[in-house]
Write a protein that holds these residues in place. Sequence first.
Motif, PDB file in Angstrom:
ATOM      1  N   THR A 163      70.010  -4.980 -36.828  1.00 52.43           N
ATOM      2  CA  THR A 163      69.952  -3.874 -35.866  1.00 52.43           C
ATOM      3  C   THR A 163      68.507  -3.409 -35.666  1.00 52.43           C
ATOM      4  O   THR A 163      68.075  -3.166 -34.541  1.00 52.43           O
ATOM      5  CB  THR A 163      70.842  -2.699 -36.335  1.00 52.43           C
ATOM      6  N   TRP A 164      67.769  -3.270 -36.766  1.00 52.40           N
ATOM      7  CA  TRP A 164      66.341  -2.887 -36.667  1.00 52.40           C
ATOM      8  C   TRP A 164      65.603  -3.838 -35.734  1.00 52.40           C
ATOM      9  O   TRP A 164      64.877  -3.402 -34.836  1.00 52.40           O
ATOM     10  CB  TRP A 164      65.678  -2.964 -38.036  1.00 52.40           C
ATOM     11  N   LEU A 165      65.774  -5.127 -35.992  1.00 53.84           N
ATOM     12  CA  LEU A 165      65.029  -6.126 -35.234  1.00 53.84           C
ATOM     13  C   LEU A 165      65.450  -6.113 -33.760  1.00 53.84           C
ATOM     14  O   LEU A 165      64.598  -6.153 -32.869  1.00 53.84           O
ATOM     15  CB  LEU A 165      65.208  -7.511 -35.845  1.00 53.84           C
ATOM     16  N   ARG A 166      66.769  -6.059 -33.506  1.00 56.03           N
ATOM     17  CA  ARG A 166      67.248  -6.065 -32.128  1.00 56.03           C
ATOM     18  C   ARG A 166      66.726  -4.847 -31.365  1.00 56.03           C
ATOM     19  O   ARG A 166      66.176  -4.964 -30.267  1.00 56.03           O
ATOM     20  CB  ARG A 166      68.778  -6.102 -32.110  1.00 56.03           C
ATOM     21  N   ARG A 167      66.840  -3.675 -31.949  1.00 52.53           N
ATOM     22  CA  ARG A 167      66.379  -2.448 -31.279  1.00 52.53           C
ATOM     23  C   ARG A 167      64.861  -2.439 -31.110  1.00 52.53           C
ATOM     24  O   ARG A 167      64.343  -1.973 -30.093  1.00 52.53           O
ATOM     25  CB  ARG A 167      66.835  -1.214 -32.050  1.00 52.53           C
ATOM     26  N   SER A 168      64.166  -2.955 -32.113  1.00 45.29           N
ATOM     27  CA  SER A 168      62.696  -3.006 -32.023  1.00 45.29           C
ATOM     28  C   SER A 168      62.251  -3.944 -30.915  1.00 45.29           C
ATOM     29  O   SER A 168      61.325  -3.633 -30.163  1.00 45.29           O
ATOM     30  CB  SER A 168      62.097  -3.452 -33.357  1.00 45.29           C
ATOM     31  N   LEU A 169      62.911  -5.092 -30.788  1.00 45.33           N
ATOM     32  CA  LEU A 169      62.561  -6.032 -29.713  1.00 45.33           C
ATOM     33  C   LEU A 169      62.854  -5.434 -28.343  1.00 45.33           C
ATOM     34  O   LEU A 169      62.077  -5.612 -27.399  1.00 45.33           O
ATOM     35  CB  LEU A 169      63.313  -7.352 -29.895  1.00 45.33           C
ATOM     36  N   ILE A 170      63.955  -4.715 -28.228  1.00 44.12           N
ATOM     37  CA  ILE A 170      64.279  -4.058 -26.957  1.00 44.12           C
ATOM     38  C   ILE A 170      63.204  -3.029 -26.618  1.00 44.12           C
ATOM     39  O   ILE A 170      62.720  -2.958 -25.487  1.00 44.12           O
ATOM     40  CB  ILE A 170      65.683  -3.401 -27.030  1.00 44.12           C
ATOM     41  N   LYS A 171      62.793  -2.257 -27.610  1.00 47.17           N
ATOM     42  CA  LYS A 171      61.766  -1.227 -27.379  1.00 47.17           C
ATOM     43  C   LYS A 171      60.424  -1.888 -27.007  1.00 47.17           C
ATOM     44  O   LYS A 171      59.724  -1.402 -26.109  1.00 47.17           O
ATOM     45  CB  LYS A 171      61.601  -0.377 -28.640  1.00 47.17           C
ATOM     46  N   LEU A 172      60.086  -2.993 -27.661  1.00 48.12           N
ATOM     47  CA  LEU A 172      58.840  -3.702 -27.324  1.00 48.12           C
ATOM     48  C   LEU A 172      58.919  -4.239 -25.892  1.00 48.12           C
ATOM     49  O   LEU A 172      57.957  -4.136 -25.133  1.00 48.12           O
ATOM     50  CB  LEU A 172      58.593  -4.853 -28.299  1.00 48.12           C
ATOM     51  N   ARG A 173      60.048  -4.840 -25.524  1.00 41.08           N
ATOM     52  CA  ARG A 173      60.191  -5.382 -24.175  1.00 41.08           C
ATOM     53  C   ARG A 173      60.048  -4.273 -23.127  1.00 41.08           C
ATOM     54  O   ARG A 173      59.345  -4.430 -22.130  1.00 41.08           O
ATOM     55  CB  ARG A 173      61.541  -6.094 -24.021  1.00 41.08           C
ATOM     56  N   GLU A 174      60.694  -3.134 -23.364  1.00 40.13           N
ATOM     57  CA  GLU A 174      60.583  -2.020 -22.423  1.00 40.13           C
ATOM     58  C   GLU A 174      59.153  -1.525 -22.306  1.00 40.13           C
ATOM     59  O   GLU A 174      58.674  -1.217 -21.202  1.00 40.13           O
ATOM     60  CB  GLU A 174      61.490  -0.879 -22.876  1.00 40.13           C
ATOM     61  N   CYS A 175      58.480  -1.462 -23.432  1.00 41.00           N
ATOM     62  CA  CYS A 175      57.076  -1.019 -23.420  1.00 41.00           C
ATOM     63  C   CYS A 175      56.204  -1.991 -22.638  1.00 41.00           C
ATOM     64  O   CYS A 175      55.372  -1.583 -21.829  1.00 41.00           O
ATOM     65  CB  CYS A 175      56.573  -0.891 -24.861  1.00 41.00           C
ATOM     66  N   LEU A 176      56.403  -3.289 -22.849  1.00 46.49           N
ATOM     67  CA  LEU A 176      55.572  -4.290 -22.169  1.00 46.49           C
ATOM     68  C   LEU A 176      55.883  -4.384 -20.683  1.00 46.49           C
ATOM     69  O   LEU A 176      55.006  -4.690 -19.879  1.00 46.49           O
ATOM     70  CB  LEU A 176      55.742  -5.657 -22.842  1.00 46.49           C
ATOM     71  N   GLU A 177      57.127  -4.122 -20.298  1.00 45.94           N
ATOM     72  CA  GLU A 177      57.504  -4.165 -18.879  1.00 45.94           C
ATOM     73  C   GLU A 177      57.108  -2.895 -18.148  1.00 45.94           C
ATOM     74  O   GLU A 177      56.903  -2.913 -16.938  1.00 45.94           O
ATOM     75  CB  GLU A 177      59.006  -4.394 -18.740  1.00 45.94           C
ATOM     76  N   GLY A 178      56.997  -1.798 -18.900  1.00 39.86           N
ATOM     77  CA  GLY A 178      56.726  -0.491 -18.267  1.00 39.86           C
ATOM     78  C   GLY A 178      55.300  -0.236 -17.991  1.00 39.86           C
ATOM     79  O   GLY A 178      54.380  -0.919 -18.101  1.00 39.86           O
TER      80      GLY A 178
END
Length: 179
Positions: A164-179
């Motif tokens: 869960t940590w890894l999945r949520r962290s990757l989602i947060k990184l993707r959102e940050c990089l796309e934003g």
Amino acid sequence: MATRDEIDTWIARCALGDRAAFQNLYDHTSAKLFGVTLRVLKDRSEAEDALQEIYVKVWKGAKRYATGGASPMTWLITIARNHAIDRLRARKSTEGDDALAFMPDKGPGPEAQAVAASEAQRVEACFDTLEPDRANAVRRAYLDGDSYADLARHFDVPLNTMRTWLRRSLIKLRECLEG
């Protein structure tokens, strides 16, 4: 020495054909670039010739310089260093059969290095938005190759919690990089 912003501006104005900006760029950076070429070539006369060729490359390549990445001095120094190394290789190839003289430089050019540095800064900034243990877990999983089980043991959490940590962290990184 001129500021980073001044050098950025001069390079941008060179891309538009502004000779006064080119003169300013030369006046404020040529001593440093001469030192770089002299260190590589170890011949003052050849370093002076190389410096002229380097500034021709800068003038012609200013349109390809992208601000916001690596510092403009890094871009200029990389051009100077690569040009001096190319001259050194050419000199060696005429002096004898040095296998290194015929090997092309497979490293990225100054433009690619500037883009990579800019992207690395963006990724690091996004990692800073994560909690430190989450960022560390992502780095260990995807850069060091640690398994989920190894990470769960290291961070003393259940295996599903680590996933869960890894999945949520990757989602947060993707959102940050796309934003």
